[in-house]
Design a protein around this motif. Structure first.
Motif, PDB file in Angstrom:
ATOM      1  N   ASN A  25       2.126  60.727  15.435  1.00 46.14           N
ATOM      2  CA  ASN A  25       2.280  61.817  15.740  1.00 46.14           C
ATOM      3  C   ASN A  25       2.472  62.195  17.412  1.00 46.14           C
ATOM      4  OD1 ASN A  25       2.651  63.041  13.580  1.00 46.14           O
ATOM      5  ND2 ASN A  25       1.283  63.706  13.519  1.00 46.14           N
ATOM      6  N   THR A  26       1.790  61.930  18.430  1.00 45.61           N
ATOM      7  CA  THR A  26       1.125  62.346  19.851  1.00 45.61           C
ATOM      8  C   THR A  26       1.770  60.697  21.122  1.00 45.61           C
ATOM      9  OG1 THR A  26      -0.693  60.956  19.898  1.00 45.61           O
ATOM     10  CG2 THR A  26      -0.728  63.719  19.540  1.00 45.61           C
ATOM     11  N   TYR A  27       2.167  59.667  19.993  1.00 45.72           N
ATOM     12  CA  TYR A  27       2.893  58.484  20.659  1.00 45.72           C
ATOM     13  C   TYR A  27       3.818  59.221  21.271  1.00 45.72           C
ATOM     14  CZ  TYR A  27       5.353  54.486  21.456  1.00 45.72           C
ATOM     15  OH  TYR A  27       6.033  53.205  22.080  1.00 45.72           O
ATOM     16  N   THR A  28       5.213  59.561  20.263  1.00 47.08           N
ATOM     17  CA  THR A  28       6.596  59.617  20.345  1.00 47.08           C
ATOM     18  C   THR A  28       6.810  60.885  21.189  1.00 47.08           C
ATOM     19  OG1 THR A  28       5.873  61.577  19.368  1.00 47.08           O
ATOM     20  CG2 THR A  28       7.326  59.929  17.780  1.00 47.08           C
ATOM     21  N   GLN A  29       5.396  61.698  21.290  1.00 44.83           N
ATOM     22  CA  GLN A  29       5.357  62.650  22.768  1.00 44.83           C
ATOM     23  C   GLN A  29       4.817  62.282  24.201  1.00 44.83           C
ATOM     24  OE1 GLN A  29       2.943  66.147  22.347  1.00 44.83           O
ATOM     25  NE2 GLN A  29       2.570  65.939  19.493  1.00 44.83           N
ATOM     26  N   TRP A  30       4.716  61.479  24.501  1.00 43.51           N
ATOM     27  CA  TRP A  30       4.396  61.016  25.681  1.00 43.51           C
ATOM     28  C   TRP A  30       5.364  59.696  26.162  1.00 43.51           C
ATOM     29  CZ3 TRP A  30       3.226  55.963  27.251  1.00 43.51           C
ATOM     30  CH2 TRP A  30       2.577  54.806  26.394  1.00 43.51           C
ATOM     31  N   THR A  31       5.997  59.157  24.855  1.00 45.25           N
ATOM     32  CA  THR A  31       7.157  57.979  25.276  1.00 45.25           C
ATOM     33  C   THR A  31       8.810  58.200  25.543  1.00 45.25           C
ATOM     34  OG1 THR A  31       6.935  57.616  22.990  1.00 45.25           O
ATOM     35  CG2 THR A  31       5.683  56.313  24.680  1.00 45.25           C
ATOM     36  N   HIS A  32       8.686  60.020  25.479  1.00 43.33           N
ATOM     37  CA  HIS A  32       9.624  60.789  25.250  1.00 43.33           C
ATOM     38  C   HIS A  32      10.186  60.381  26.154  1.00 43.33           C
ATOM     39  CE1 HIS A  32      12.750  64.665  24.638  1.00 43.33           C
ATOM     40  NE2 HIS A  32      12.892  64.640  25.489  1.00 43.33           N
ATOM     41  N   PHE A  33       9.498  59.936  27.636  1.00 42.58           N
ATOM     42  CA  PHE A  33      10.179  60.002  29.073  1.00 42.58           C
ATOM     43  C   PHE A  33      11.215  58.674  28.317  1.00 42.58           C
ATOM     44  CE2 PHE A  33       7.096  62.916  29.286  1.00 42.58           C
ATOM     45  CZ  PHE A  33       7.908  64.578  29.524  1.00 42.58           C
ATOM     46  N   PHE A  34      10.488  57.742  28.041  1.00 41.27           N
ATOM     47  CA  PHE A  34      11.544  55.955  28.113  1.00 41.27           C
ATOM     48  C   PHE A  34      12.859  56.123  26.874  1.00 41.27           C
ATOM     49  CE2 PHE A  34       6.935  55.423  29.496  1.00 41.27           C
ATOM     50  CZ  PHE A  34       7.447  54.767  30.535  1.00 41.27           C
ATOM     51  N   SER A  35      12.488  56.961  25.740  1.00 43.89           N
ATOM     52  CA  SER A  35      13.548  57.286  24.999  1.00 43.89           C
ATOM     53  C   SER A  35      12.944  58.689  22.963  1.00 43.89           C
ATOM     54  CB  SER A  35      13.431  55.723  24.300  1.00 43.89           C
ATOM     55  OG  SER A  35      15.114  55.736  23.100  1.00 43.89           O
ATOM     56  N   PRO A  36      13.199  59.284  24.113  1.00 40.00           N
ATOM     57  CA  PRO A  36      13.243  60.343  22.668  1.00 40.00           C
ATOM     58  C   PRO A  36      13.027  60.068  20.991  1.00 40.00           C
ATOM     59  CG  PRO A  36      14.735  61.160  24.109  1.00 40.00           C
ATOM     60  CD  PRO A  36      14.674  59.655  24.953  1.00 40.00           C
ATOM     61  N   GLU A 123      12.519  44.427  38.792  1.00 42.97           N
ATOM     62  CA  GLU A 123      13.009  45.077  39.324  1.00 42.97           C
ATOM     63  C   GLU A 123      14.625  46.174  39.416  1.00 42.97           C
ATOM     64  OE1 GLU A 123      16.289  43.629  42.666  1.00 42.97           O
ATOM     65  OE2 GLU A 123      14.399  43.096  42.563  1.00 42.97           O
ATOM     66  N   ASN A 124      14.927  46.236  38.247  1.00 46.78           N
ATOM     67  CA  ASN A 124      16.118  46.757  37.603  1.00 46.78           C
ATOM     68  C   ASN A 124      15.424  47.677  36.637  1.00 46.78           C
ATOM     69  OD1 ASN A 124      18.376  44.934  38.945  1.00 46.78           O
ATOM     70  ND2 ASN A 124      18.449  43.837  37.322  1.00 46.78           N
ATOM     71  N   PHE A 125      14.362  48.012  37.057  1.00 45.83           N
ATOM     72  CA  PHE A 125      13.640  49.127  35.477  1.00 45.83           C
ATOM     73  C   PHE A 125      12.716  49.894  35.935  1.00 45.83           C
ATOM     74  CE2 PHE A 125      15.409  45.480  32.428  1.00 45.83           C
ATOM     75  CZ  PHE A 125      16.007  46.135  31.994  1.00 45.83           C
ATOM     76  N   LYS A 126      12.186  48.902  37.091  1.00 45.74           N
ATOM     77  CA  LYS A 126      11.194  49.958  38.425  1.00 45.74           C
ATOM     78  C   LYS A 126      11.040  51.514  38.390  1.00 45.74           C
ATOM     79  CE  LYS A 126       8.539  49.831  42.892  1.00 45.74           C
ATOM     80  NZ  LYS A 126       7.726  51.410  42.145  1.00 45.74           N
ATOM     81  N   ASP A 127      12.427  51.583  38.279  1.00 43.77           N
ATOM     82  CA  ASP A 127      12.122  52.890  38.378  1.00 43.77           C
ATOM     83  C   ASP A 127      12.538  53.901  37.323  1.00 43.77           C
ATOM     84  OD1 ASP A 127      12.752  53.742  41.079  1.00 43.77           O
ATOM     85  OD2 ASP A 127      15.239  53.411  40.751  1.00 43.77           O
ATOM     86  N   MET A 128      12.730  53.550  36.324  1.00 42.15           N
ATOM     87  CA  MET A 128      13.422  53.985  34.494  1.00 42.15           C
ATOM     88  C   MET A 128      11.471  54.465  34.095  1.00 42.15           C
ATOM     89  SD  MET A 128      13.019  52.167  31.118  1.00 42.15           S
ATOM     90  CE  MET A 128      11.942  51.413  30.966  1.00 42.15           C
ATOM     91  N   PHE A 129      10.367  52.838  34.936  1.00 41.39           N
ATOM     92  CA  PHE A 129       9.349  52.967  34.672  1.00 41.39           C
ATOM     93  C   PHE A 129       8.540  53.884  35.580  1.00 41.39           C
ATOM     94  CE2 PHE A 129       9.652  48.265  33.069  1.00 41.39           C
ATOM     95  CZ  PHE A 129       9.370  48.306  31.312  1.00 41.39           C
ATOM     96  N   ASP A 130       9.124  54.084  36.364  1.00 38.15           N
ATOM     97  CA  ASP A 130       7.562  54.750  37.447  1.00 38.15           C
ATOM     98  C   ASP A 130       7.829  56.560  36.798  1.00 38.15           C
ATOM     99  OD1 ASP A 130       7.085  53.063  38.735  1.00 38.15           O
ATOM    100  OD2 ASP A 130       8.694  53.480  40.717  1.00 38.15           O
ATOM    101  N   ASN A 131       9.066  56.456  36.151  1.00 39.59           N
ATOM    102  CA  ASN A 131       9.349  58.241  35.581  1.00 39.59           C
ATOM    103  C   ASN A 131       9.066  57.916  34.716  1.00 39.59           C
ATOM    104  OD1 ASN A 131      10.793  60.398  35.609  1.00 39.59           O
ATOM    105  ND2 ASN A 131      11.879  59.440  34.574  1.00 39.59           N
ATOM    106  N   GLY A 132       8.752  57.234  34.086  1.00 41.62           N
ATOM    107  CA  GLY A 132       8.795  57.510  32.525  1.00 41.62           C
ATOM    108  C   GLY A 132       6.777  57.707  32.522  1.00 41.62           C
ATOM    109  N   PHE A 133       6.266  56.178  33.182  1.00 38.51           N
ATOM    110  CA  PHE A 133       4.548  56.211  33.175  1.00 38.51           C
ATOM    111  C   PHE A 133       4.238  57.827  33.553  1.00 38.51           C
ATOM    112  CE2 PHE A 133       5.159  52.012  31.537  1.00 38.51           C
ATOM    113  CZ  PHE A 133       4.607  51.977  30.642  1.00 38.51           C
TER     114      PHE A 133
END
Length: 146
Positions: A25-36, A123-133
């Motif tokens: 239940n909580t995993y989907t909440q904090w990973t929402h920023f990577f993929s809803p 390096e192509n995924f750095k911004d996505m990981f920075d934002n998501g984490f």
């Protein structure tokens, strides 16, 4: 590959933080920023199979658990991807990053937990990981401190 690092201090036990990280239940909440609607399916076995998928469960990553000691650390090794429901662990595309690690370390001291995350990233995924984490850690902290 670059090793990206993230960290936060949480006013909760390591057990509570662990539960927030990996509870369905909580995993989907904090990973929402990577993929809803993100879903993690795992057998919780070292060398076993772990799938990280989007809400459709047709796209995502194929991984395995490299090391686990609940509630101290969990390290995933990424092996490939899933696209339209088909697993790929052998193409040249995934060979460039398969074997990369994603590690979660929890250190508890006096009822407070330091959560450290390290991930090997192109390096192509750095911004996505920075934002998501960064956003995900805020949710983990909020849910753990409830």
């Amino acid at each position: 590959m670059e090793k990206l690092k993230y960290q936060t201090e949480i006013n909760a036990s390591a057990e509570k933080v662990w539960d927030v990280l990996w509870n369905e239940n909580t995993y989907t909440q904090w990973t929402h920023f990577f993929s809803p609607g993100s879903v993690m399916q795992t057998d919780w076995e070292v060398g076993g199979k772990t799938l990280f998928t989007d809400a459709s469960r047709k796209n995502g990553m194929v991984s395995t658990i490299e090391r686990i000691e609940e509630p101290k650390h969990l390290i995933f090794k990424h092996l490939g991807e899933i696209h339209d429901g088909v697993e790929d662990v052998t193409s040249d595309k995934v060979k460039s990053w398969n074997g990369s690690l994603e590690a979660y370390y929890l250190e508890e001291n006096d009822g407070k937990t330091t959560l450290k995350i390290e991930i090997d990233s192109d390096e192509n995924f750095k911004d996505m990981f920075d934002n998501g984490f960064q956003k995900g850690l805020e949710i983990i902290k909020k849910l753990s401190e409830k």
